[in-house]
Design an enzyme around this catalytic site. Structure first.
Site, PDB file in Angstrom:
ATOM      1  CG  HIS A   1      -1.879   0.887   1.167  1.00 40.14           C
ATOM      2  ND1 HIS A   1      -2.755   1.350   0.442  1.00 40.14           N
ATOM      3  CD2 HIS A   1      -1.809   2.347   1.897  1.00 40.14           C
ATOM      4  CE1 HIS A   1      -3.570   2.457   0.609  1.00 40.14           C
ATOM      5  NE2 HIS A   1      -2.947   3.030   1.675  1.00 40.14           N
TER       6      HIS A   1
ATOM      7  CG  ASP B   1      -6.030   3.611   3.387  1.00 37.43           C
ATOM      8  OD1 ASP B   1      -6.554   3.190   4.570  1.00 37.43           O
ATOM      9  OD2 ASP B   1      -5.263   4.290   3.582  1.00 37.43           O
TER      10      ASP B   1
ATOM     11  CG  HIS C   1      -6.852   7.172   0.508  1.00 38.84           C
ATOM     12  ND1 HIS C   1      -6.166   6.376  -0.729  1.00 38.84           N
ATOM     13  CD2 HIS C   1      -5.827   6.781   1.458  1.00 38.84           C
ATOM     14  CE1 HIS C   1      -5.152   5.675  -0.358  1.00 38.84           C
ATOM     15  NE2 HIS C   1      -5.255   5.868   1.099  1.00 38.84           N
TER      16      HIS C   1
ATOM     17  CG  ASP D   1      -0.933   6.226   1.917  1.00 44.11           C
ATOM     18  OD1 ASP D   1      -2.135   5.770   1.425  1.00 44.11           O
ATOM     19  OD2 ASP D   1      -0.516   5.712   2.822  1.00 44.11           O
TER      20      ASP D   1
END
Length: 998
Positions: free
Chosen positions: A39, A154, A423, A41
């Site tokens: 993951h 997420d 996000h 970001d």
């Protein structure tokens, strides 16, 4: 975690789930599909460049190498921003060849495929589609691959718009994670974490999608194992910033798998698989292996997991579990092949999201309002720039503009707008330096596109005489909507005496008034009517005086009425001193005793609604020892909001074109500067104009005191029973009844407002339209409050260590438009006014020479009132519209960018049955609509992001229970070449338009 309190609706849902029979589980061992992932970001704590240096580039470098070493290994790649940077800057030719081979063999899979994993609460539909299109276009033109599964693990809550978009993009399954903890517990208990979601009430089963909700462990491997004090199953440890450690030793590396401990590892993994299996209908368990910033050293990861999986499989009869590396395609294909019957979920969303009893993630709806505003303005400018450039290129570009340079400017802003949908970006949950990164990228992109648009305007205008100096200014005003728009254009100028003429030399309605933003300047208001995708040109000349014969050419100056400062506790004399502001649609009454709004009369229905507006603040706790805190994510008010002002001044600026009401709110009675202001405008135009039917308001908010969350509360006598309606991503409305919770009731009744919200009773509806995202709530009967700004600091270790406190000292200027009237009237006005606010005309200013000749304007582009031209663009993609031909060109390296291909997307604005006229299907002849761009020779229907020919797209069908279908008829794929199309309620249809080459 366990449910502490369930509201009535949640209890009913749980009861229904319990009453439904569970599906019979096929016999045999549990199959665990181990899905390796990282993951990553796009921002958050560290900038994109910092993340690339510290770990992101190493993820793809090491994963590609390790997949090539083991045929059984798998990996899924999600966000494209990091992968594209690695592909363009880092990857060698050998690594690129390996990626192609891994994709062909199905061992590397791109899922989701957007530029980022976008937020679902505060993003706009247009921007979600853009970032998805950016990523899909890159993947298709580079590899010929098209993602078929989402991985939305997420975002902080799940919108019902998202599954519809993903279905339209051609996805076969949708995967989410963050939903309210109470609801997730209930769904786990009843094996309800998988269902078929019909996200749109109008499209229903036509665009349904199978949806998997991750269980309580979410997208991460269980972080701890019983026999070790280190993280479980993360053998490469934790990423180190700003640079990877030179010795390759990272903190918290898990104990290696050895013959001595492999059985302990196997027991821990098997136990977790069995626990999860109990929460699902089938024995197929998706076991995500990875977490934030994992797999930067994939060799260590796979070297430990390989023997662990082999050990479990060699003892499968003992464990009752089989394990395998898998992609999402492996998992969902196995699930689909079972052909069992699934529950159906309707169009309700999973918002708001609470992770624990005191942790309602509703603060981020309003965090970093300045970034939220800039992101939406940049998106609107990109939208205008795309269609302006397309109009420039078709039917033929005869100017000096370089199309390659122009496309680069658009692509830079596409990337910036896509990036900020992440996000941890537009949500305002990033660190200050990452916020600055997003802002810098947006500003740079905006400047480039404004330069492009100015170049197009100058290319269209005749050259000014060389021997004359400037005599004033010209304003080029471009309408990016495909309807005729009447609006007031506001220009800030330095002198009060002007004459304003249009491109034909005719005087136009205008007025001059003191500027609200610049004390020494003036606002020039011009009434402008602009056809769809067309221009108006205005000349603004400085006049010297009222000479005979020229009086009518001088723009009138508005008069100003001032009202003295009034104290908050000052009482009204029961409406005896009311001042009316009137246009053809509304009468707004202001109370001279309080300087506040008193009521609004909707003149069409002749109903007067008592209505007041004021600023209040929630006081946030900043000390974790004193109780729950508010931060970037969370909203945890100590108590109800308190008035944030002690005195208010008012002035009215009265003109022939518009009247403005300016209210200034002072925190203390003796303050010289105001903290809050409301500027309300009513236009004096006929009742038939959309412009007449709204009250335009702009606010000034800030700087706030520390640990304050500022709201605008509008209180009315509408009997709405605290039922609020707010939108999902500007696409559809959700009903939000007020609910009582054991904990955090105020915060858990806040919802995202991306474009609109309303309250209503049986006679009238009050609609709020916005140009940026906010949190919105109805905390009392007849009330609607909008959170405008937040400034927070707390001593939570996480926030301090990651610099995630929200010490935002900015002054923001959000805009809301108010509509008031019967439901039938506001229903028809609501979507079009929302778009008019989102896509206001673009104004470009320049110096005016003496000799100005009339400018030939291109023909208008006009759609029916229920259709929105969502995009008209030249994407610049280099792939063929024939999939087979494109794959051949990838092998031969012959693909070239197409600077003439036109992308068109149409969106029906109304739900089925919402309006007797506007909810009807809309049929248009694109040859007629686009005749100003050239001769349309073919229309080719594509999937939402353009990568699928709709005639070849065959999505998976999932068996569902009967009796749930409510959808209306939707359109079959467009016959090849045909130019007459029909768009049904809430449909979004995407086309490639082929024009005859000049």
């Amino acid at each position: 975690m366990g449910p502490l309190c369930r509201p009535l609706l949640l209890g009913l849902l749980l009861l229904l789930l319990l009453l439904q029979p569970r599906a019979a589980r096929p016999a045999g061992p549990i199959r665990a599909f181990v899905v390796p992932h990282s993951h990553m970001d796009v921002g958050w704590i560290y900038t994109v460049e910092e993340s690339m240096r510290a770990y992101a580039a190493n993820v793809y470098t090491s994963v590609v190498a390790e997949l090539a070493r083991g045929k059984q290994r798998r990996f899924i790649a999600v966000e494209q921003e990091f992968f594209r940077l690695w592909w363009d800057r880092v990857a060698s030719e050998q690594q690129k060849r390996q990626v192609h081979q891994l994709l062909d063999e199905g061992r590397l899979e791109f899922v989701l495929g957007g530029q980022v994993m976008h937020d679902e609460a505060v993003t706009h539909l247009d921007d979600e589609i853009l970032q998805l299109t950016e990523g899909h276009g890159f993947l298709y033109e580079t590899f010929g691959t098209r993602p078929q599964f989402s991985w939305h693990v997420d975002p902080f809550g799940a919108s019902a718009t998202t599954p519809t978009l993903f279905a339209l993009a051609g996805f076969n399954a949708h995967l989410i994670s963050r939903i309210d903890y109470n609801l997730k517990d209930a769904m786990q208990e009843t094996q309800g974490l998988q269902f078929v979601w019909r996200g749109s009430p109008s499209l229903s089963e036509q665009q349904e999608i199978f949806t998997h909700v991750m269980d309580q462990y979410s997208y991460c491997t269980p972080s701890h194992i019983p026999f070790s004090n280190r993280s479980g199953f993360y053998w490469n440890g934790i990423a180190v910033f700003p640079q990877p450690p030179p010795d390759g030793v990272y903190p918290n590396m898990s104990e290696p798998v050895t013959p001595a401990n492999v059985h302990l590892y196997a027991e821990a993994l098997v136990a977790n698989v069995k626990q999860r299996a109990a929460w699902f209908q089938t024995p197929h368990v998706l076991w995500p292996w990875g977490c934030d910033k994992q797999f930067f050293n994939a060799s260590v990861q796979f070297a430990n997991m390989d023997p662990l999986l082999d050990y479990i499989n060699s003892h499968s009869s003992q464990f009752g579990v089989l394990v395998q590396y898998a992609t999402l395609d492996d998992y969902f294909r196995a699930l689909h092949s079972l052909n069992i019957t699934w529950h159906v979920r309707d169009h309700h969303d999973f918002l708001p999201y609470s992770s624990e009893p005191q942790q309602a993630w509703t603060g981020f709806y309003s965090s970093r309002s300045m970034l939220k505003g800039l992101a939406r303005r940049a998106s609107a400018l990109l939208y205008a720039g795309e269609s302006m450039f397309t109009r420039y290129m078709w039917p033929a570009s005869h100017g000096t503009l370089d199309p390659v340079w122009a496309l680069q400017q658009l692509q830079h802003l596409r990337w910036a707008v896509s990036e900020v949908q992440h996000h941890d970006a537009i949500t305002g949950t990033e660190s200050p330096k990452v916020n600055n990164m997003y802002m810098d990228h947006l500003v740079t992109g905006v400047l480039g596109v404004r330069k492009l648009m100015a170049s197009i305007i100058l290319d269209r205008r005749p050259a000014a005489s060389a021997d004359t100096g400037p005599t004033g200014y010209f304003a080029s005003v471009y309408n990016p909507l495909a309807w005729t728009v009447t609006t007031i254009v506001t220009l800030t100028i330095g002198f009060p005496r002007v004459s304003v003429t249009d491109e034909m030399g005719h005087h136009v309605p205008a007025q001059i008034q003191n500027s609200t933003k610049h004390p020494s300047a003036y606002d020039l208001l011009i009434l402008s009517t602009i056809p769809g995708l067309s221009y108006r040109y205005y000349s603004v000349r400085h006049t010297q005086g009222d000479q005979a014969g020229t009086r009518e050419m001088v723009t009138p100056v508005a008069s100003t009425l001032k009202f003295g400062r009034r104290l908050r506790n000052q009482t009204s004399q029961e409406g005896k001193r009311l001042v009316p502001v009137v246009n053809d649609c509304y009468t707004v009454l202001l109370d001279q005793d309080t300087n506040l709004m008193h009521s609004v009369q909707d003149r069409q229905s002749n109903r007067t609604v008592h209505m007041t507006q004021e600023f209040l603040e929630y006081h946030a706790n900043g000390d974790v020892k004193q109780g729950p805190i508010s931060d970037n994510y969370l909203f945890a008010p100590n108590q109800t909001a308190e008035p944030a002002w002690e005195a208010v001044e008012m002035e009215m600026v009265v003109g022939t074109l518009a009247t403005e009401i300016r209210q200034y709110f002072y925190r203390n009675t003796t303050d010289q500067s105001y903290t809050y202001a409301v500027y309300s405008r009513l236009a004096h135009v006929p009742a038939g104009e959309l412009l007449c039917q709204r009250i335009e308001q702009e606010y000034r908010v800030g700087p706030l005191e520390l640990n304050r969350e500022a709201i605008l509360r509008t209180s009315s006598d509408l009997n709405n029973h605290q039922v609020l309606y707010s939108d999902n991503n500007g696409y559809q409305m959700q009903r939000r009844p007020y609910q009582i919770f054991k904990n955090n009731t105020i915060a858990r009744n806040y919802y995202p407002m991306v474009q609109s919200a309303f309250i209503e009773d049986d006679r009238s509806r009050l609609v709020l339209l916005t140009e940026r995202a906010h949190g919105v709530s109805s905390q009392g009967n007849g009330q609607v409050e909008v959170m405008l700004h937040r400034r927070l600091w707390n001593n939570l270790a996480w926030d301090l260590n990651c610099n995630l406190t929200l010490n935002d000292t900015s002054v923001v200027h959000p805009v809301l438009w108010l509509l008031l009237g019967p439901r039938s009237v506001t229903t028809s006005l609501h979507p079009r006014n929302g778009l008019a606010l989102q896509h206001r005309p673009v104004v470009l200013f320049g110096e005016l020479a003496h000799e100005e000749t009339p400018i030939q304007k291109p023909p208008a582009v006009t759609l029916p009132p229920n259709l929105h031209l969502q995009i008209l663009s030249i994407p610049g993609w280099n792939y063929s519209t024939s999939h087979a031909r494109h794959l051949r060109s990838l092998r031969t390296g012959e693909a070239q960018a197409d600077l003439r291909r036109v992308l068109l997307r149409l969106h029906h604005l109304y739900e089925a049955g919402e309006d007797p006229v506007l909810s009807q299907p809309a049929t248009v002849d694109l040859k007629a609509v686009l005749q100003g761009l050239g001769s349309v020779v073919a229309v080719e229907e594509r999937s939402l992001t353009g990568t699928w020919d709709m005639h070849t797209l065959q999505r998976w069908h999932w068996r569902t229970e009967t009796g749930h279908s409510r959808g209306q008829t939707t359109s079959p794929p467009q016959p090849p070449g045909g130019a007459t199309i029909t768009v049904h309620p809430k449909e979004i249809r995407t086309f490639f338009i082929h024009f005859r080459q000049p």
